[in-house]
Design an enzyme around this catalytic site. Structure first.
Site, short mmCIF file in Angstrom:
data_model
loop_
_atom_site.label_atom_id
_atom_site.label_comp_id
_atom_site.label_asym_id
_atom_site.label_seq_id
_atom_site.Cartn_x
_atom_site.Cartn_y
_atom_site.Cartn_z
N SER A 167 -49.71 -5.31 56.73
CA SER A 167 -49.92 -6.47 57.59
C SER A 167 -49.76 -7.77 56.80
CB SER A 167 -51.30 -6.36 58.26
OG SER A 167 -51.49 -7.36 59.23
N ASP A 213 -46.34 -1.76 67.70
CA ASP A 213 -47.07 -2.84 67.05
C ASP A 213 -47.09 -4.08 67.95
OD1 ASP A 213 -48.12 -4.79 65.33
OD2 ASP A 213 -47.02 -4.03 63.59
N HIS A 245 -49.81 -1.14 64.81
CA HIS A 245 -49.95 -1.99 63.63
C HIS A 245 -50.86 -1.37 62.58
CE1 HIS A 245 -49.85 -5.81 61.50
NE2 HIS A 245 -51.17 -5.79 61.41
#
Length: 298
Positions: A167, A213, A245
């Protein structure tokens, strides 16, 4: 004279054969040592599909905890490393967590990668809210600590280093690779970064995205990241099928398989792992899409 010439040729042939097999050859009274292996950085047995999908590789793993109070530039972390020193030094990888997250969120990568023959440093960041540029600097600070000051520094080849991150840490992985072109491998996992163009990167980069995501959608993050990398760069784009995600926060065989292959291929220059990257992997139950350049050039 003909027999003498034949003897010389046979002796030379024996020397070549000895060099190829790693033996020694005796020419007259002189012992001639064999040449070193073509790649001195290969670690571990020849890989198989089963071996890189396994939850653990061939190396037993030890750990060392690094307090945030003992370092500067990042928030401490945990070092995972092969216990044995019999194979010499290893390449090393620093791994950053994502926004609001701690190293525990990516800790599964520590033993998974280290058991395949790497020193792995999963780090905490200075705050859980810092942005990709800060994460990139912290990954580099962690590598500097690892190679210069850590208790395992003598086990590491400081010329064979890579970065990974999830991320915001994935965005930081790109920042680190941009800032330090000498890095050998970069792997952003469902990376987030408002900067979507990376033509400056010279580090072989594997972009990992997830088809589900909604925080860093591949259409606005991973895919533009990949497309902006130089066409001459060794690069790949892996889009996970049925993933979100947060998929990189749990043990995942597909992420591990291709991360191990990428790190081995480019940090260790181990072409035994090229077979898992080229020809390009096909879409499957776990892969929505895979793009890349084959064969690899470096």
């Amino acid at each position: 004279m003909a027999r003498a010439g034949l003897a010389v040729l046979l002796a030379a042939g024996g020397l070549v054969a000895a060099q190829a097999t790693g033996a020694q050859a005796v020419v007259g009274a002189q012992t001639v040592p064999a040449q070193a292996a073509a790649n001195p950085y290969e670690r571990g047995p020849a890989p198989t599909n089963a071996s890189i999908e396994a939850s653990r590789g061939p190396y037993a793993v030890s750990t060392a905890t690094v307090s945030a109070l003992s370092v500067s530039g990042f928030g401490g972390g945990t070092i995972y490393y092969p216990t044995s020193t019999a194979d010499g030094t290893f390449g090393a990888v620093a791994v950053s967590p994502g926004y609001t997250a701690y190293q525990s969120s990516i800790s599964w990568l520590g033993p998974r990668l280290a058991s395949q023959g790497f020193v792995v440093f999963t780090i905490d960041t200075l705050t859980t809210l810092d942005q990709p540029d800060s994460r990139g600097r912290q990954l580099l600070a962690a590598l500097d600590y690892l190679t210069r000051s850590s208790s395992v520094r003598t086990r590491i080849d400081s010329g064979r280093l890579g970065v990974m991150g999830h991320s915001m840490g994935g965005g930081g992985t790109l920042e680190a690779a941009k800032s330090r072109p000498s890095l050998q491998a970069a792997i952003p996992l469902t990376g987030w970064n408002l900067d979507t163009t990376w033509p400056e990167i010279k580090t072989p980069t594997l972009i990992v995205g997830a088809d589900g995501d909604t925080i860093a959608p591949v259409a606005t993050h991973s895919q533009p990241f990949y497309a902006s990398l130089p066409s001459t760069l060794d690069k790949a784009y892996l889009e996970l099928r049925g993933a979100t995600h947060f998929t990189p926060n749990s043990s995942n065989t597909t992420i591990a398989k291709y991360s191990i292959s990428w790190l081995k291929r480019f940090i260790d220059d181990d072409t035994r792992y090229e077979q898992f990257l080229c020809p390009l992997p096909q879409a499957s139950l776990t892969i929505a899409e895979y793009r890349g350049n084959c064969p690899h050039t470096s």
